[in-house]
Design an enzyme around this catalytic site. Structure first.
Site, PDB file in Angstrom:
ATOM      1  N   GLY A 288     -20.009  -0.975   4.392  1.00 21.50           N
ATOM      2  CA  GLY A 288     -19.254  -2.055   3.662  1.00 21.50           C
ATOM      3  C   GLY A 288     -18.861  -2.913   4.804  1.00 21.50           C
TER       4      GLY A 288
ATOM      5  N   CYS B 143      -6.012  -1.326  -1.559  1.00 25.54           N
ATOM      6  CA  CYS B 143      -6.472  -0.030  -1.266  1.00 25.54           C
ATOM      7  C   CYS B 143      -5.413   1.115  -1.736  1.00 25.54           C
ATOM      8  CB  CYS B 143      -6.930   0.135   0.041  1.00 25.54           C
ATOM      9  SG  CYS B 143      -5.516   0.101   1.241  1.00 25.54           S
TER      10      CYS B 143
ATOM     11  N   GLN C 267      -1.775  -7.292   6.584  1.00 25.02           N
ATOM     12  CA  GLN C 267      -3.030  -7.427   5.805  1.00 25.02           C
ATOM     13  C   GLN C 267      -2.469  -7.805   4.093  1.00 25.02           C
ATOM     14  OE1 GLN C 267      -5.650  -4.156   5.022  1.00 25.02           O
ATOM     15  NE2 GLN C 267      -6.976  -5.386   4.074  1.00 25.02           N
TER      16      GLN C 267
ATOM     17  N   SER D 159     -13.582  -7.591   3.459  1.00 24.30           N
ATOM     18  CA  SER D 159     -12.316  -7.484   4.405  1.00 24.30           C
ATOM     19  C   SER D 159     -12.055  -6.346   4.991  1.00 24.30           C
ATOM     20  CB  SER D 159     -11.100  -7.888   3.647  1.00 24.30           C
ATOM     21  OG  SER D 159     -10.896  -7.387   2.541  1.00 24.30           O
ATOM     22  N   MET D 160     -12.179  -5.021   4.654  1.00 26.22           N
ATOM     23  CA  MET D 160     -11.712  -4.045   5.191  1.00 26.22           C
ATOM     24  C   MET D 160     -12.799  -3.584   6.424  1.00 26.22           C
ATOM     25  SD  MET D 160      -9.468  -1.593   4.872  1.00 26.22           S
ATOM     26  CE  MET D 160      -8.686  -1.402   2.987  1.00 26.22           C
TER      27      MET D 160
ATOM     28  N   GLU E 141       2.547  -3.702   7.657  1.00 27.86           N
ATOM     29  CA  GLU E 141       0.987  -4.155   7.850  1.00 27.86           C
ATOM     30  C   GLU E 141       1.094  -5.609   7.450  1.00 27.86           C
ATOM     31  OE1 GLU E 141      -1.913  -3.252   4.862  1.00 27.86           O
ATOM     32  OE2 GLU E 141      -0.480  -2.653   3.359  1.00 27.86           O
TER      33      GLU E 141
END
Length: 441
Positions: free
Chosen positions: A189, A50, A116, A192-193, A114
């Site tokens: 949505g 992102c 992720q 994954s997010m 993070e």
């Protein structure tokens, strides 16, 4: 050949540029294929998140490889190459490895630490492997990078302190609304997010989660996970999005669509204050939504401004030390590997000399079979002992900054042909100018 890293991220560009440079998941294979068709690109991977788009490529030469990679990124984004260069960062060889290790460790993220990003790096490598664009060099580099990320998360508390872009966005939303507990949330949505958002909202004791997704079944699976954890959740399609927007207190938009999915007309009928967290890249929310009364937008741009500096402290310093140690170990391994073909060629040359001399001796002396075997074994043992120390030592020395010079000395002393495939499996590069150089901008 060396690794070239070319990227654009929250550190080098604003959201406008990132939006255009981003590569949707459905187009990653296409971009990888285009990279591999470039004359100077041997291997390629694409890390896209992102807030970053990065190409890691094995190239035959720096300048030609850079031109190829930037050309592909320019064609994909529609940005003029000159404009794109203003926002790019470029790392080469050792610096490319260090940058990837920092990325995997979470040290280069918008939210330092993070967790992720490690999964995103792993996903990028897996996609490239399946597409056949990641060869031995990138395999070794990315496997080491994943190891670095795991070490940092296991040996420091950096990820615990860092959180994620999702958690930071929801923290901003909570400050605006006076807390998220008991409120209603809409996630647009279910990727994954969206999953990260649902988990973060659940931890914030949200009252209800509505998951709107183009494929309702996908949203339903995510909703079921929340129900199992004790949070009210349901899945809906995108057809009646305005009604769900009107009923929500906080919205997290993270579709990965190429255009906006929420505009002012969809939000105009609400009767309560609303915080919209736009985490899509490109943006999911049209700019005119921010003009509406009692609507607050939290997006990547506002987060970038707030999180402009990484947190400092013991965990960050420890993570940086781990990265430095792993870079040194990786480069030592690479240098040692470069001398291996020369050592192999030396042993092959010695074996050829031994065989020739034994053949000559056999023609001059009439030896019985047992004696001939004993002589042959003795000669080979002597040669092996003579070669053992220098070959072991040259591998040890090769791990140092000037290791390639020792391989060159061996080739010169024993007249090993550097151009012969049996002597050299790959081109030897000068560490001062190619293999272990620094940043290039």
């Amino acid at each position: 050949m060396s690794v070239l890293a070319v990227g654009v991220s929250h550190r080098s560009a604003d959201v406008r540029v990132l939006e255009r440079a981003t590569v949707p998941a459905c187009e990653v294979s296409k971009v990888l294929d285009e990279l591999m068709r470039c004359e100077n690109v041997i291997e390629a991977t694409l890390v896209t998140t992102c807030n970053r788009v990065e190409v890691y490529a094995v190239v035959q030469a720096f300048h030609a490889g850079l031109a190829d990679v930037v050309g592909v990124l320019g064609r994909h984004s529609g940005l003029d190459v000159a404009e794109l260069y203003e926002h790019l960062y470029v790392h080469y060889a050792a610096a490319a490895a260090e940058h990837l290790f920092r990325v995997s460790a979470g040290l280069d993220s918008m939210v330092v630490g993070e967790a992720q990003i490690l999964g995103q790096v792993r996903s990028a490598y897996n996609v490239a492997s399946e597409a056949g664009t990641a060869g031995r060099t990138l395999h070794e580099l990315f496997q080491r990078a994943l190891r670095v990320g795991k070490r940092v998360h296991a040996e420091t508390g950096l990820d615990a302190a860092g959180g994620s872009v999702v958690s930071e966005a929801l923290a901003d939303a909570g400050r605006v609304l006076g807390g998220l507990a008991g409120r209603s949330a809409l996630i647009v949505g279910a990727g994954s997010m969206g999953g990260l958002s649902a988990a973060a909202l659940r931890r914030a004791c949200i009252g209800e989660i509505v998951i709107a997704n183009r494929t309702v079944q996908t949203g339903a699976r995510l909703a079921e996970l929340q129900l199992e954890q004790g949070t009210e959740a349901r899945a809906v399609g995108l057809d009646d999005l305005p009604a769900h927007l009107a009923a929500a207190d906080v919205v997290v938009a993270c579709t990965g669509a190429t255009g906006t999915v929420i505009d002012a007309s969809m939000v105009a009928d609400r009767v309560r204050p609303l915080v919209v967290c736009d985490l899509g890249l490109p943006r999911d929310v049209a700019a005119d939504v921010a003009d509406l009364h009692d609507v607050t937008i939290v997006d990547l741009e506002s987060l970038q401004r707030r999180l402009v500096e990484s947190p400092s402290g013991l965990d960050t310093r420890r993570a940086t030390t781990i990265v430095a140690d792993e870079v040194a170990a990786y480069l030592a391994t690479q240098r040692s590997a470069e001398v291996t073909p020369t050592v192999t060629a030396l042993r092959r040359r010695a074996a050829e000399v031994v065989d020739a001399e034994l053949l000559r001796l056999n023609t001059r002396l009439e030896l019985d079979t047992a004696t001939r075997a004993e002589v042959a074994q003795t000669v080979r043992r002597v040669v092996d002992k003579l070669l053992h120390t220098p070959t072991v030592r040259v591998k040890e020395l090769a791990s140092g900054p000037n290791g390639v010079e020792y391989a060159e000395a061996l080739r010169e002393l024993f007249q090993l042909d550097p151009a012969a495939p049996k002597a050299i499996a790959a081109k030897t590069v000068n560490p001062a100018t190619d293999s272990f150089g620094g940043d290039a901008r």
